[in-house]
Design an enzyme around this catalytic site. Structure first.
Site, mmCIF file in Angstrom:
data_model
loop_
_atom_site.group_PDB
_atom_site.id
_atom_site.type_symbol
_atom_site.label_atom_id
_atom_site.label_comp_id
_atom_site.label_asym_id
_atom_site.label_seq_id
_atom_site.Cartn_x
_atom_site.Cartn_y
_atom_site.Cartn_z
ATOM 1 N N CYS A 163 0.803 -1.224 0.000
ATOM 2 C CA CYS A 163 0.000 0.000 0.000
ATOM 3 C C CYS A 163 0.835 1.272 0.000
ATOM 4 C CB CYS A 163 -0.942 0.004 1.203
ATOM 5 S SG CYS A 163 -1.845 -1.543 1.382
ATOM 6 N N HIS A 303 -3.390 7.060 6.719
ATOM 7 C CA HIS A 303 -3.579 5.758 6.067
ATOM 8 C C HIS A 303 -4.987 5.261 6.354
ATOM 9 C CE1 HIS A 303 -2.327 2.213 4.006
ATOM 10 N NE2 HIS A 303 -2.510 1.425 5.062
ATOM 11 N N GLU A 314 -2.092 4.268 14.251
ATOM 12 C CA GLU A 314 -1.712 5.516 13.564
ATOM 13 C C GLU A 314 -1.951 6.765 14.415
ATOM 14 O OE1 GLU A 314 -1.937 7.567 9.115
ATOM 15 O OE2 GLU A 314 -3.330 5.959 9.636
ATOM 16 N N LYS A 335 -10.062 7.223 2.433
ATOM 17 C CA LYS A 335 -10.435 5.837 2.112
ATOM 18 C C LYS A 335 -11.883 5.563 2.497
ATOM 19 C CE LYS A 335 -5.898 3.551 2.433
ATOM 20 N NZ LYS A 335 -5.037 4.702 2.839
ATOM 21 N N HIS A 340 -9.882 1.444 -0.469
ATOM 22 C CA HIS A 340 -8.424 1.314 -0.397
ATOM 23 C C HIS A 340 -7.896 0.913 -1.767
ATOM 24 C CE1 HIS A 340 -4.470 0.707 0.875
ATOM 25 N NE2 HIS A 340 -4.639 -0.080 1.924
ATOM 26 N N PHE A 401 1.548 -3.814 3.857
ATOM 27 C CA PHE A 401 1.896 -5.133 4.375
ATOM 28 C C PHE A 401 3.404 -5.349 4.253
ATOM 29 C CE2 PHE A 401 -2.439 -7.413 3.486
ATOM 30 C CZ PHE A 401 -2.993 -6.722 4.545
#
Length: 413
Positions: A163, A303, A314, A335, A340, A401
């Site tokens: 991502c 994010h 976060e 998002k 996403h 990831f």
């Protein structure tokens, strides 16, 4: 060495909220969700039957029909957004020095649909693969084909960091120009994961929402009842240009890219560091790279995926990075509207930052219903309604990831 300044002079996008920058921004600031039942394939056997799809996409607007058959959807999206960015920049492709123009693109997966279709056809229909299978599927091909189309012979490669892919691409493109390796860079990212393999794979991980009864409210960043992210797709492209050259040719300048940070969580394959240590580092290093104090930041496009663990880590990192100034920041997760976009997330969310700077409007985090007691709700998450405020400097966080983290910094000129 003296580092050169880098500005954004062209933008283009195709994403679940629109096939133009104007359409995307109007829907973004008005809190429109791009989610709905999946139309691209029969999702009746999937646990998740919805996504944020690009609507009414026609690849033949940007390429010959014979070429469209050779390109995966993620590459088609890349061509569409780049077409918009090139036109928007006002660059005369025939007159610029292609040796000094490069392409650094981001893609987290690449041609997943192609891989799935060809593998199924091999098993069920024919004992062979198409000669286009490999070049259609590989994650670097979009950037390579864009360089071929436009004659850009400068630095060319693709960043693959889940991502964070598009953000890493933008940071590398930025550094190519400021170090004098190129004068103009095409950068951004594209992804096309709304297919059987993408949805089923993330379902197996329990990473995506299964709120099939109400797709438009399924992406709920920082909400107590969030149950995973919503899959999105699309692409955003930017023209990065050396500042003096852009000024000399009278280009419209949207913003300056002021810096970027990169770090790793070094913690887990898919889960974030629960204390946000890698996220704290990447924001700190991005500010240092940009030569900015934390008090100068106005807006963070987080994010904020709507996953149980990520949405706790976060905000912790933001508080650690910004201290008391964290409560003066505007924060939002777009998002909640686009879904996403995986490897393209950093590009479409970077565009949200640039448009926030140009319009002095912070887009909202929609679908907030219930506060999560594990999140500091004194932070301004811009819940449900856009906010007018002066935005001079904005940052965008992307975490992938593998623990890959990237933060980009944009500044008003």
């Amino acid at each position: 060495m003296e580092l050169r300044r880098v500005v954004i002079t062209g933008i283009g996008t195709v994403n679940p909220l629109g096939s133009s920058v104007e359409e995307y921004w109007n829907n973004l600031k008005n809190g429109v969700s791009g989610a709905g039942p999946i139309t691209r394939f029969d999702a009746s056997l999937q646990k998740t039957k919805f996504a944020c799809e690009v609507k009414d996409f026609d690849a033949t607007r940007f390429m010959e029909r014979k070429d469209a058959r050779k390109y995966d959807l993620y590459t088609q999206f890349a061509f569409a957004s780049t077409d918009g960015a090139i036109k928007d920049s006002g660059l005369d492709i025939e007159k610029i020095d292609g040796d000094r123009v490069g392409v650094i693109w981001g893609a987290g997966i690449g041609g997943l649909q192609t891989f799935f279709e060809e593998s199924r056809a091999y098993k069920e229909e024919r004992p062979r693969f198409s000669p286009y299978f490999i070049p259609k599927m590989i994650a670097n091909i979009a950037g390579g084909l864009l360089s071929i189309k436009y004659g850009f012979r400068g630095p060319n490669y693709t960043t693959v960091s889940a991502c964070a892919s598009a953000s890493h691409a933008m940071i590398d493109a930025f550094n190519m120009i400021r170090m004098g390796k190129a004068d103009i860079m095409l950068t951004g990212g594209s992804e096309a994961g709304v297919n059987e393999a993408g949805i089923a794979g993330f379902n197996s991980m329990r990473a995506i929402s299964t709120r099939n009864d109400d797709p438009k409210t399924a992406s709920r960043p920082f909400d107590k009842d969030r149950d995973g992210f919503v899959m999105g797709e699309g692409s955003t492209a930017f023209i990065f240009e050396e500042y003096e050259s852009a000024k000399k040719r009278g280009a419209k300048i949207y913003a300056e890219m002021a810096g970027g940070g990169m770090s790793a969580d070094a913690f887990h394959m898919t889960a974030p560091d629960p204390e946000g240590r890698g996220a704290n580092l990447v924001m700190k290093w991005a500010l240092e790279d940009a030569g900015l104090n934390r008090e100068e930041i106005d807006y963070i496009n987080v994010h904020g995926t709507s996953t149980p663990l990520g949405d706790i880590a976060e905000p912790k990192a933001i508080l650690k990075t910004f201290g008391d100034h964290a409560y003066k920041l505007s924060i939002s997760s777009t998002k909640s509207m686009t879904g996403h976009l995986l490897g393209a997330a950093g590009a479409v969310e970077g565009l949200a930052c640039i448009l926030a700077i140009n319009n002095n409007i912070v887009p909202p985090t929609i679908n907030h219903f219930t506060d999560d007691p594990e999140v500091d709700n004194k932070l301004d998450f811009t819940f449900n309604t856009a906010k007018e405020r002066e935005v001079n400097i904005a940052i965008s966080n992307t975490f992938g990831f593998g623990g890959h983290n990237a933060t980009v910094v944009f500044k008003k000129l």
